[in-house]
Each structure stands twice: as C-alpha cells, then as structure tokens.
Design a protein around this motif. Sequence first.
Motif, PDB file in Angstrom:
ATOM      1  N   GLY A  19      55.758  -9.717  29.417  1.00 29.17           N
ATOM      2  CA  GLY A  19      54.834  -9.991  28.324  1.00 29.17           C
ATOM      3  C   GLY A  19      54.330 -11.421  28.444  1.00 29.17           C
ATOM      4  N   ALA A  20      53.106 -11.653  27.990  1.00 30.13           N
ATOM      5  CA  ALA A  20      52.540 -13.003  28.082  1.00 30.13           C
ATOM      6  C   ALA A  20      53.309 -13.945  27.165  1.00 30.13           C
ATOM      7  N   PRO A  21      53.550 -15.193  27.607  1.00 34.20           N
ATOM      8  CA  PRO A  21      54.250 -16.150  26.737  1.00 34.20           C
ATOM      9  C   PRO A  21      53.450 -16.405  25.454  1.00 34.20           C
ATOM     10  N   ALA A  22      54.162 -16.814  24.409  1.00 31.72           N
ATOM     11  CA  ALA A  22      53.484 -17.133  23.145  1.00 31.72           C
ATOM     12  C   ALA A  22      52.411 -18.180  23.413  1.00 31.72           C
ATOM     13  N   SER A  23      51.294 -18.071  22.666  1.00 35.59           N
ATOM     14  CA  SER A  23      50.232 -19.046  22.914  1.00 35.59           C
ATOM     15  C   SER A  23      50.666 -20.437  22.439  1.00 35.59           C
ATOM     16  N   PHE A  24      50.026 -21.421  23.036  1.00 33.69           N
ATOM     17  CA  PHE A  24      50.446 -22.799  22.818  1.00 33.69           C
ATOM     18  C   PHE A  24      50.222 -23.233  21.367  1.00 33.69           C
ATOM     19  N   ALA A  25      51.235 -23.841  20.786  1.00 27.98           N
ATOM     20  CA  ALA A  25      51.090 -24.436  19.452  1.00 27.98           C
ATOM     21  C   ALA A  25      51.800 -25.779  19.487  1.00 27.98           C
ATOM     22  N   LYS A  26      51.058 -26.831  19.167  1.00 22.10           N
ATOM     23  CA  LYS A  26      51.639 -28.180  19.248  1.00 22.10           C
ATOM     24  C   LYS A  26      52.718 -28.380  18.195  1.00 22.10           C
ATOM     25  N   ASP A  27      53.815 -28.996  18.601  1.00 20.40           N
ATOM     26  CA  ASP A  27      54.887 -29.359  17.678  1.00 20.40           C
ATOM     27  C   ASP A  27      54.832 -30.856  17.424  1.00 20.40           C
TER      28      ASP A  27
END
Length: 229
Positions: A19-27
Amino acid sequence: MNTQDRIRKILGLLDKAYGAPASFAKDDPVDVLIRTVLSQNTTDKNSLKAFAEMKKVFKRWDGALAAGTRRIAGIIKHAGLANIKAARIKDILAEIKRREGKIILARLAGLDVESALGYLESLKGVGPKTAACVLLFGFGRPVMPVDTHIFRVAKRLGLIDRKAGIGEAHEALTNIVPKHLIYGFHLGIIEHGRRTCKSQTPRCGVCVVYGLCRFGKKEYFKSRYINDT
Ligand code: SF4
C-alpha cells in the motif's frame, strides 16, 4: 535501467505490495526531534507510547525543561534507557532555548540543508539520522534519514556500496533518490525491511523486488545452492 528508474520501479512494486505510504504531513520540528530521540534503541510502539505520555503530561516543552530528569525518566519509561534519554531531552531543550530564546526550531526553515543539519547535529545526542528526521518530517526538506532497515536494504538492493558507512549511506541516498520520492522511499523501504527483507532471514523467495535486487539474485541463490548440496 538507470538508478533513478530502478528506484521508481522498486517503490512502485513496494506500494503495490504494502500500500502507498501515508501522504506527507508536516509535524512540529521539536516534536519530531524529541520523538526521534525517544525512538533510539527501541521499537516504534514503545517510543510512540513514551512520546504520547510526554505530550499528555507536558502541554508545552517548557514544562519538560522545568521538570526534573527523574520525573521525565518515569514518564518515558516505555522507551527504555529512560535516564539517559531524559537527560538528553533536557539538554536538547535547554540548548534550543539558549540559542533561540524559546523552544522552537522555526529558524531552521531559513537555513540551507547543510547548515540546518549542522545546527541539529551540534545538539548533544543528535546524530545524522535524528537531524535528517527533523528536516524531512518537520520541514519537508529532501534529506534521507538512514535507519538500520534502510541501511541494510539499500545495500542489498545495490543502491549504495556494500562497504559504505552510515554517513556515506546518508549522503549517497539523499543524492540518488529523486527529491520528491525521499519521503516515500524512507517509509517504503522501512516497511520492506520489517516485513520481508529482514536482517537475518530475508524472504527473497516472496520478495516483490527480487528481480531488481543484487543480493537476492547472487548471494541468496549462492547460499541456497551451497546449503542444498
Ligand atoms: S530479494 Fe531478498 S535481499 Fe533483495 S530486497 Fe528482497 S528480501 Fe531483500
């Protein structure tokens, strides 16, 4: 096929398999930094539990800076090496506050990658992997954090020299992986290392990137042949 095309192909196959990795979200960069310190020498499950406990107790990082090392060690006990990590976290928070006037790393957004890595690695207890995690997950900068899975799998796939040290691996992978794929590569290769390309017993027989893997094609067959005769 050139290296970039091979990387694209590998990531496509891993996406299909896992499965595709979770989309990028800045922390928040300080959150990433503390979370990564907690992750040293333990599992994600344990370090994330410790991080969640810290965030529950300390709504702001100033609270952790003001707390005693023993208290922090008790809160982060799930992460292991609690006394060492508690002291390390306090040192890091104190140093950021000394440099910035408050516990934020926003200034790194205006630095070039080398300077930002230098800043982070000058904090006690922060190495290249932790610094790269902060830049990638906290700022979206194209820097490859190289953990034990990425180091092993990239060597087996022939993406980096088998004799490369961790510092060389970090630099080589940052340079050869297309910038927009660094985040997906990081997550995808870790997943592959955990599930299939395990340290002691790589499951080459069921590996979706077997056809693109130097280790799988040479060493694995050689060892099978030697074992079978
Ligand atoms: S073929 Fe084997 S060594 Fe190569 S990536 Fe797959 S599991 Fe790892």
